[in-house]
Design an enzyme around this catalytic site. Structure first.
Site, PDB file in Angstrom:
ATOM      1  N   ASN A 215      76.751  39.144  28.275  1.00  0.00           N
ATOM      2  CA  ASN A 215      76.238  40.149  29.197  1.00  0.00           C
ATOM      3  C   ASN A 215      74.796  40.446  28.795  1.00  0.00           C
ATOM      4  O   ASN A 215      74.521  40.857  27.664  1.00  0.00           O
ATOM      5  CB  ASN A 215      77.081  41.420  29.130  1.00  0.00           C
ATOM      6  CG  ASN A 215      76.658  42.387  30.219  1.00  0.00           C
ATOM      7  OD1 ASN A 215      77.083  42.287  31.363  1.00  0.00           O
ATOM      8  ND2 ASN A 215      75.769  43.308  29.865  1.00  0.00           N
TER       9      ASN A 215
ATOM     10  N   ASN B 225      58.989  33.677  25.216  1.00  0.00           N
ATOM     11  CA  ASN B 225      59.091  32.265  24.811  1.00  0.00           C
ATOM     12  C   ASN B 225      57.761  31.634  24.423  1.00  0.00           C
ATOM     13  O   ASN B 225      57.730  30.595  23.802  1.00  0.00           O
ATOM     14  CB  ASN B 225      59.752  31.439  25.927  1.00  0.00           C
ATOM     15  CG  ASN B 225      58.992  31.502  27.241  1.00  0.00           C
ATOM     16  OD1 ASN B 225      58.339  32.509  27.540  1.00  0.00           O
ATOM     17  ND2 ASN B 225      59.075  30.455  28.031  1.00  0.00           N
TER      18      ASN B 225
ATOM     19  N   ALA C 204      47.026   5.379  52.518  1.00  0.00           N
ATOM     20  CA  ALA C 204      45.735   5.231  51.831  1.00  0.00           C
ATOM     21  C   ALA C 204      44.744   6.326  52.197  1.00  0.00           C
ATOM     22  O   ALA C 204      43.755   6.526  51.505  1.00  0.00           O
ATOM     23  CB  ALA C 204      45.136   3.863  52.165  1.00  0.00           C
TER      24      ALA C 204
ATOM     25  N   ARG D 111      41.499  16.490  57.145  1.00  0.00           N
ATOM     26  CA  ARG D 111      41.811  17.773  57.781  1.00  0.00           C
ATOM     27  C   ARG D 111      42.603  18.713  56.882  1.00  0.00           C
ATOM     28  O   ARG D 111      42.759  19.884  57.183  1.00  0.00           O
ATOM     29  CB  ARG D 111      42.562  17.509  59.110  1.00  0.00           C
ATOM     30  CG  ARG D 111      41.689  16.886  60.169  1.00  0.00           C
ATOM     31  CD  ARG D 111      42.493  16.209  61.273  1.00  0.00           C
ATOM     32  NE  ARG D 111      42.956  14.868  60.887  1.00  0.00           N
ATOM     33  CZ  ARG D 111      43.605  14.038  61.687  1.00  0.00           C
ATOM     34  NH1 ARG D 111      43.905  14.395  62.920  1.00  0.00           N
ATOM     35  NH2 ARG D 111      43.979  12.843  61.275  1.00  0.00           N
TER      36      ARG D 111
ATOM     37  N   GLY E 139      47.759  10.045  69.574  1.00  0.00           N
ATOM     38  CA  GLY E 139      47.394   8.981  70.506  1.00  0.00           C
ATOM     39  C   GLY E 139      48.320   9.055  71.710  1.00  0.00           C
ATOM     40  O   GLY E 139      49.502   9.346  71.572  1.00  0.00           O
TER      41      GLY E 139
ATOM     42  N   ASN F 187      48.736  16.634  59.478  1.00  0.00           N
ATOM     43  CA  ASN F 187      47.308  16.411  59.275  1.00  0.00           C
ATOM     44  C   ASN F 187      46.596  17.621  58.692  1.00  0.00           C
ATOM     45  O   ASN F 187      45.526  17.491  58.120  1.00  0.00           O
ATOM     46  CB  ASN F 187      46.641  16.025  60.593  1.00  0.00           C
ATOM     47  CG  ASN F 187      47.199  14.719  61.146  1.00  0.00           C
ATOM     48  OD1 ASN F 187      47.432  13.773  60.401  1.00  0.00           O
ATOM     49  ND2 ASN F 187      47.449  14.689  62.434  1.00  0.00           N
TER      50      ASN F 187
ATOM     51  N   ALA G  69      69.885  44.952  31.659  1.00  0.00           N
ATOM     52  CA  ALA G  69      68.698  45.099  32.507  1.00  0.00           C
ATOM     53  C   ALA G  69      67.434  45.085  31.672  1.00  0.00           C
ATOM     54  O   ALA G  69      67.380  45.691  30.605  1.00  0.00           O
ATOM     55  CB  ALA G  69      68.795  46.403  33.286  1.00  0.00           C
TER      56      ALA G  69
HETATM   57  C1  UD1 Z   1      47.716   8.113  64.009  1.00  0.00           C
HETATM   58  C2  UD1 Z   1      47.662   7.202  65.244  1.00  0.00           C
HETATM   59  C3  UD1 Z   1      47.970   8.020  66.494  1.00  0.00           C
HETATM   60  C4  UD1 Z   1      49.320   8.673  66.336  1.00  0.00           C
HETATM   61  C5  UD1 Z   1      49.415   9.478  65.051  1.00  0.00           C
HETATM   62  C6  UD1 Z   1      50.872   9.883  64.807  1.00  0.00           C
HETATM   63  C7  UD1 Z   1      46.005   5.443  64.749  1.00  0.00           C
HETATM   64  C8  UD1 Z   1      44.630   4.954  65.014  1.00  0.00           C
HETATM   65  N1  UD1 Z   1      46.335   6.593  65.346  1.00  0.00           N
HETATM   66  O1  UD1 Z   1      46.678   9.086  64.139  1.00  0.00           O
HETATM   67  O2  UD1 Z   1      47.969   7.185  67.636  1.00  0.00           O
HETATM   68  O3  UD1 Z   1      49.586   9.489  67.452  1.00  0.00           O
HETATM   69  O4  UD1 Z   1      49.000   8.722  63.918  1.00  0.00           O
HETATM   70  O5  UD1 Z   1      51.018  10.746  63.721  1.00  0.00           O
HETATM   71  O6  UD1 Z   1      46.752   4.786  64.048  1.00  0.00           O
HETATM   72  N2  UD1 Z   1      45.707   5.465  56.710  1.00  0.00           N
HETATM   73  C9  UD1 Z   1      45.448   4.414  55.855  1.00  0.00           C
HETATM   74  N3  UD1 Z   1      44.226   3.837  55.870  1.00  0.00           N
HETATM   75  C10 UD1 Z   1      43.232   4.218  56.738  1.00  0.00           C
HETATM   76  C11 UD1 Z   1      43.506   5.290  57.623  1.00  0.00           C
HETATM   77  C12 UD1 Z   1      44.759   5.888  57.576  1.00  0.00           C
HETATM   78  O7  UD1 Z   1      46.318   4.019  55.062  1.00  0.00           O
HETATM   79  O8  UD1 Z   1      42.156   3.645  56.695  1.00  0.00           O
HETATM   80  C13 UD1 Z   1      47.047   6.105  56.654  1.00  0.00           C
HETATM   81  C14 UD1 Z   1      46.999   7.582  56.326  1.00  0.00           C
HETATM   82  O9  UD1 Z   1      47.155   7.790  54.937  1.00  0.00           O
HETATM   83  C15 UD1 Z   1      48.185   8.150  57.110  1.00  0.00           C
HETATM   84  C16 UD1 Z   1      48.356   7.181  58.270  1.00  0.00           C
HETATM   85  O10 UD1 Z   1      47.640   6.014  57.941  1.00  0.00           O
HETATM   86  O11 UD1 Z   1      49.375   8.181  56.341  1.00  0.00           O
HETATM   87  C17 UD1 Z   1      47.873   7.729  59.593  1.00  0.00           C
HETATM   88  O12 UD1 Z   1      46.521   8.112  59.490  1.00  0.00           O
HETATM   89  P1  UD1 Z   1      45.965   9.439  60.153  1.00  0.00           P
HETATM   90  O13 UD1 Z   1      44.526   9.542  59.858  1.00  0.00           O
HETATM   91  O14 UD1 Z   1      46.845  10.580  59.806  1.00  0.00           O
HETATM   92  O15 UD1 Z   1      46.139   9.056  61.713  1.00  0.00           O
HETATM   93  P2  UD1 Z   1      46.187  10.053  62.946  1.00  0.00           P
HETATM   94  O16 UD1 Z   1      44.824  10.486  63.286  1.00  0.00           O
HETATM   95  O17 UD1 Z   1      47.217  11.092  62.706  1.00  0.00           O
HETATM   96 CA    CA Z   2      48.539  11.669  60.955  1.00  0.00          CA
END
Ligand code: UD1
Ligand code: CA
Length: 419
Positions: A345, A354, A12, A17, A141, A229, A348
């Protein structure tokens, strides 16, 4: 696999980033939205009940989600725990464990997930997480362990102190958790952190504090754990995935000369004993037969098919074209919306014009035709069987060169009829 495992895939997020108008999970890795690689995994493991959580530009992302996935909508992007909360009602009545996956981990492999699920089921742990040890763990994390080295929590980098930041073991975000525990404890997660979000990772400490068992499984190939990210991470993932795709072709009997310079999209088909020369780009929905030779510097765009033993040399671009077996196009050509028969054939510098400014038009070149160097074919047009065009001819729109005829000039005129 395991009937008592369901999955929730989080997709979602916006992907701040990435600095993009396009939702992060739709960014492509080797021609394919990254989320689709993740969705493949649960299908390959034959997990039946799968929920994808969408939010940011949900309608756009929905278009790439295949049949068989339930969709939950997260109205406000309040964090990963909130996303899981939105998904849980879609799994009402299902017991067992839930595999949680993020949509931004395209490099994860099926075998790894299988091992994780295996360990989770056999050990009876409440939660089993995939971890990795990284030299530079920044962005992830960190896994917290108690003095008996049991996992007792996760701290996000933004909230970590200097000591915690030094921890090299990271949370891949991939874990399997007993559904009843998850449902009960997820309600207690609070947004007490720098981002003011509901962190799913807080579930680890909650399970631990309530006397549950949290186990880890370390991943051996750390590339697999990579969460995308940023554009820099995207480029890294593309490089790794491209390596895997090319290696698979080599294992199947395709020669790739200088693999680092050859870019082949996901889903392309190439027959055995074909050779792909350096600096070649092969895009979506391309099929190459056996014993073909392609490149160097060839660009095969979507919907192109080369039958067996086609020779497509340097500086050639194809799009939406079908080339019959044993046809040669050895040097710089543009072949768009064209059907070429076998044993033709193509000289060149041949160009199929198209596009007329509004529509794409078809060129047909029949078996054994001999198209002279620098022929321009203004489509739609047709060149018959064994017909010949002289060097520098221009074939006009709707011109139909009959079988065996020879034409030349600008515009091309018949200079020899079929004997
Ligand atoms: C997350 C983890 C982190 C881990 C890392 C691994 C959490 C809080 N942190 O961090 O510990 O090391 O992934 O890659 O979970 N998403 C939603 N809804 C939201 C927020 C995010 O569906 O409200 C989805 C995003 O689309 C994504 C995934 O969750 O696919 C992870 O979110 P992202 O913001 O990338 O988390 P990280 O900061 O990478
Ligand atoms: Ca991530």
């Amino acid at each position: 696999m395991k009937n008592n495992i369901a999955s929730i895939i989080l997709a979602a997020g916006k992907g701040e980033r990435m600095k993009s108008e396009t939702p992060k999970v739709l960014h492509r890795v080797c021609g394919r939205p990254m989320v689709n690689y993740v969705l493949d995994l649960v299908k390959e493991l034959k997990i039946k009940n799968n929920v994808v959580v969408l939010g940011h530009k949900a309608e756009e992302v929905k278009k790439v989600i295949p049949e068989g996935f339930k969709i939950a909508i997260q109205k406000k992007l309040a964090g990963t725990a909130d996303a899981v909360k939105e998904a849980l009602p879609k799994l009402a009545g299902i017991s067992g464990s839930i595999l949680v996956l993020y949509g931004d981990i395209p490099l994860l492999k099926k075998e790894t997930l299988k091992n994780l699920l295996g360990q989770h089921v056999n050990s009876g742990a409440d939660l089993t997480v995939l971890t990795a040890t990284l030299d530079k763990p920044s962005g992830y994390g960190r896994i917290l362990r108690d003095r008996y080295s049991a996992i007792c929590g996760i701290v996000e980098e933004k909230d970590a102190d200097d000591f915690e930041k030094d921890i090299k073991e990271i949370n891949t975000g991939i874990f399997c958790v007993k559904k009843d525990k998850l449902e009960k404890l997820i309600k207690r997660i609070r947004p007490n952190n720098r981002k003011k979000e509901y962190y799913l990772t807080d579930i680890f400490n909650l399970i631990y504090k309530n006397g549950g068992v949290v186990e880890g499984m370390k991943i051996s190939d750390i590339d697999e754990a990579m969460g995308i990210n940023s554009r820099v991470e995207l480029a890294k993932a593309i490089r790794i995935m491209q390596g895997r795709i090319n290696e698979k072709f080599m294992q199947q009997g395709v020669t790739i000369v200088a693999s680092d310079s050859v870019f082949i999209n996901f889903g392309v088909k190439i027959g055995t004993d074909s050779v792909i020369y350096p600096f070649t780009v092969i895009e979506n929905d391309v099929k190459i037969g056996k014993r073909c030779s392609v490149g160097p510097f060839a660009h095969l765009r979507e919907g192109t098919e080369l039958k067996d033993e086609v020779l497509a040399g340097n500086f050639i671009e194809f799009v939406r074209s079908r080339i019959g077996s044993k046809t040669f196009l050895k040097h710089f050509c543009y072949i768009g919306d064209t059907h070429i028969g076998s044993k033709a054939n193509i000289g060149a510098g041949t160009v199929t014009a198209n596009f007329d400014g509004q529509n794409k038009n078809l060129t047909e070149i029949k078996d054994s035709a001999f198209v002279g160097c620098d022929t321009i074919i203004v489509a739609p047009a047709k060149i018959g069987k064994s017909a010949v065009t002289g060097a520098g001819s221009v074939i006009l729109r709707h011109q139909n060169i009959k079988d065996g005829e020879t034409v030349a000039g600008v515009p091309a005129k018949i200079i020899k009829r079929k004997r």
